[in-house]
Every structure is written in C-alpha cells, then in structure tokens.
Design a protein around this motif. Structure first.
Motif, PDB file in Angstrom:
ATOM      1  N   ARG A  98      72.332  15.439  39.664  1.00 36.56           N
ATOM      2  CA  ARG A  98      73.497  16.274  40.006  1.00 36.56           C
ATOM      3  C   ARG A  98      73.660  16.447  41.502  1.00 36.56           C
ATOM      4  O   ARG A  98      74.747  16.742  41.980  1.00 36.56           O
ATOM      5  N   HIS A  99      72.588  16.307  42.259  1.00 36.86           N
ATOM      6  CA  HIS A  99      72.620  16.576  43.695  1.00 36.86           C
ATOM      7  C   HIS A  99      72.284  15.351  44.531  1.00 36.86           C
ATOM      8  O   HIS A  99      71.847  15.479  45.675  1.00 36.86           O
ATOM      9  N   ASP A 124      73.957  15.202  48.069  1.00 36.23           N
ATOM     10  CA  ASP A 124      73.652  16.195  49.092  1.00 36.23           C
ATOM     11  C   ASP A 124      72.164  16.286  49.430  1.00 36.23           C
ATOM     12  O   ASP A 124      71.757  17.139  50.207  1.00 36.23           O
ATOM     13  N   SER A 125      71.337  15.396  48.917  1.00 40.38           N
ATOM     14  CA  SER A 125      69.901  15.460  49.169  1.00 40.38           C
ATOM     15  C   SER A 125      69.536  15.114  50.616  1.00 40.38           C
ATOM     16  O   SER A 125      68.460  15.451  51.085  1.00 40.38           O
ATOM     17  N   TRP A 169      68.499  18.130  52.924  1.00 39.53           N
ATOM     18  CA  TRP A 169      67.329  18.945  52.611  1.00 39.53           C
ATOM     19  C   TRP A 169      66.243  18.704  53.621  1.00 39.53           C
ATOM     20  O   TRP A 169      66.118  17.671  54.216  1.00 39.53           O
ATOM     21  N   TRP A 217      68.336  17.671  37.983  1.00 36.11           N
ATOM     22  CA  TRP A 217      68.733  18.279  39.262  1.00 36.11           C
ATOM     23  C   TRP A 217      69.047  17.183  40.284  1.00 36.11           C
ATOM     24  O   TRP A 217      70.067  17.233  40.960  1.00 36.11           O
ATOM     25  N   GLU A 218      68.163  16.223  40.398  1.00 41.55           N
ATOM     26  CA  GLU A 218      68.353  15.154  41.376  1.00 41.55           C
ATOM     27  C   GLU A 218      69.602  14.330  41.079  1.00 41.55           C
ATOM     28  O   GLU A 218      70.325  13.949  41.998  1.00 41.55           O
TER      29      GLU A 218
END
Length: 60
Positions: A51-52, A55-56, A59, A48-49
């Motif tokens: 892939r993202h 955009d983290s 958050w 997940w991290e």
C-alpha cells in the motif's frame, strides 16, 4: 498446526514495531505460537509495504 495470529499494521509506528518483533522472533520452530505470530506479522508487513510502495523513499 496453530492458527495464524492476525496482525494489522495501521501506521508507520505499527510497521516499525512489526519489523522489530519479526527480528525478535527470528526462526521459530514449526507449529509453535511464535511461528503463527511471525506469519501474521509478515503478512501484515507485506500488505503495508504494498500500500505504501510509492512513499517508502521518504522514510528513515
């Protein structure tokens, strides 16, 4: 050794739940079902991290 449990993180809510579960599991004994769950969760979180990664920053 117990087979790893596959976890899938599909959304931000799944990600948050996975992080909470990892914290709950702590440091399980080797060869236990909890260790297998931990390994599966960590792998899913890392995917997940990856892939993202971009955009983290938004958050929180």
């Amino acid at each position: 050794m117990i087979a790893e449990k596959k976890a899938i993180v599909r959304c931000a809510d799944d990600y948050e739940r996975a992080l909470e579960r990892v914290a709950e599991l702590g440091h399980p004994a080797p060869g236990t079902a909890d260790e297998a769950e931990l390994i599966g969760l960590v792998e899913a979180i890392e995917k997940w991290e990856a892939r993202h990664e971009d955009d983290s920053e938004g958050w929180g």
